[in-house]
Enzyme design. Sequence first.
Site, mmCIF file in Angstrom:
data_model
loop_
_atom_site.group_PDB
_atom_site.id
_atom_site.type_symbol
_atom_site.label_atom_id
_atom_site.label_comp_id
_atom_site.label_asym_id
_atom_site.label_seq_id
_atom_site.Cartn_x
_atom_site.Cartn_y
_atom_site.Cartn_z
ATOM 1 N N ASN A 9 0.744 -1.270 -0.073
ATOM 2 C CA ASN A 9 0.174 0.242 -0.288
ATOM 3 C C ASN A 9 1.226 1.231 0.284
ATOM 4 O OD1 ASN A 9 -1.754 1.968 0.460
ATOM 5 N ND2 ASN A 9 -2.154 1.047 2.848
ATOM 6 N N TRP A 10 0.807 1.218 -1.603
ATOM 7 C CA TRP A 10 1.644 3.388 -1.127
ATOM 8 C C TRP A 10 1.377 3.955 -0.502
ATOM 9 C CZ3 TRP A 10 5.509 3.459 -6.164
ATOM 10 C CH2 TRP A 10 5.944 2.252 -6.256
ATOM 11 N N LYS A 11 -0.114 4.447 -0.441
ATOM 12 C CA LYS A 11 -0.681 5.412 0.224
ATOM 13 C C LYS A 11 -0.463 6.575 -0.437
ATOM 14 C CE LYS A 11 -0.474 3.271 5.030
ATOM 15 N NZ LYS A 11 0.024 3.852 6.285
ATOM 16 N N HIS A 92 -9.875 1.008 5.137
ATOM 17 C CA HIS A 92 -8.213 0.661 5.562
ATOM 18 C C HIS A 92 -8.851 2.010 6.767
ATOM 19 C CE1 HIS A 92 -4.148 2.596 6.500
ATOM 20 N NE2 HIS A 92 -3.852 1.167 5.272
ATOM 21 N N GLU A 94 -6.781 4.822 7.815
ATOM 22 C CA GLU A 94 -6.507 6.137 7.464
ATOM 23 C C GLU A 94 -8.066 6.512 6.800
ATOM 24 O OE1 GLU A 94 -3.088 5.794 5.283
ATOM 25 O OE2 GLU A 94 -1.923 5.268 7.328
ATOM 26 N N GLU A 162 -5.042 -5.182 10.387
ATOM 27 C CA GLU A 162 -4.434 -4.059 10.966
ATOM 28 C C GLU A 162 -3.911 -3.788 11.540
ATOM 29 O OE1 GLU A 162 -2.198 -2.877 6.906
ATOM 30 O OE2 GLU A 162 -3.697 -1.457 7.223
ATOM 31 N N GLY A 168 2.784 2.225 10.885
ATOM 32 C CA GLY A 168 3.834 3.138 10.029
ATOM 33 C C GLY A 168 4.285 3.114 11.531
ATOM 34 N N SER A 207 3.730 -2.156 10.053
ATOM 35 C CA SER A 207 4.818 -2.562 10.068
ATOM 36 C C SER A 207 5.776 -3.752 10.024
ATOM 37 C CB SER A 207 5.693 -1.695 11.913
ATOM 38 O OG SER A 207 4.462 -0.532 11.675
HETATM 39 C C1 PEP Z 1 -0.635 -0.070 5.939
HETATM 40 O O1 PEP Z 1 -0.792 1.045 6.521
HETATM 41 O O2 PEP Z 1 -1.922 -0.506 5.510
HETATM 42 C C2 PEP Z 1 0.354 -0.045 7.050
HETATM 43 C C3 PEP Z 1 0.461 -1.636 6.789
HETATM 44 O O3 PEP Z 1 1.251 0.534 7.454
HETATM 45 P P1 PEP Z 1 3.068 0.149 7.582
HETATM 46 O O4 PEP Z 1 3.590 -0.796 7.061
HETATM 47 O O5 PEP Z 1 3.883 0.860 7.450
HETATM 48 O O6 PEP Z 1 3.250 -0.405 9.330
#
Ligand code: PEP
Length: 247
Positions: A9-11, A92, A94, A162, A168, A207
Amino acid sequence: MAKKIAAGNWKMNGLMGDLPQIDAIAAAVPTGITALICPPALLVAPAAARTAGTALRIGGQTCHSAAKGAHTGEISANMLRDAGADAVILGHSERRQDQGETDADIAAKISAAQSAGLQAIFCVGESEATRDAGHALAHVADQITAALNANCDAQQLMVAYEPIWAIGTGKTATPVQISEMHAHIRATLAGIFGDTAQDIPLLYGGSVNATNAAEIFACPNVDGALVGGASLTADNFIPIMQALAAA
Ligand code: PEP
């Protein structure tokens, strides 16, 4: 599609100049896994064009629940499919936080995505406060039962656990926490889909990196990962794909 899934996921990261990272990832997908990168919407079409004929699949990060219409600035599932996407991330945390997406919104988006022929990568997860209060399992089960029902196509569904506190932050859920939650998610899905629930890929996200990937992939009911930061470069994502292939 292999049940082992390494999804990135590049966001809101990535410009045209970053497309060579996707080329390098596409060139290194190990056999036996499905690899997927979800770049920002404007990169979906060029990424899909560049990776056509490779094992790498391209996905979106959200879609609207309507097929088309007066929704300025929005992107439909059909548009993602038309641009070459095979999947879309939905729910997600976010977007739940920043855009106020509700379980009902997410349910409608899952339906739209599947109708357009996209795999829905449905994200669930609890906040730190919810976990500390001892309600993580119940919270995630509620998210699932609020957004999914037997009319969903289990063949076009993945669930990504998640924990919000691990996204993050560099904090990762422990193998015990991941195993407990993934078993609970599998049981919750079985309550909706019956035996078919065994075939739904369950991804862990939060992460994940080259160092912790193997330990996470060794957990029961973990079929892959949804990776944020460590999916932005081929150097960081390729070892995660390799760890999954070896699991
Ligand atoms: C995400 O937001 O889907 C995610 C898992 O981010 P990160 O790996 O940077 O924690």
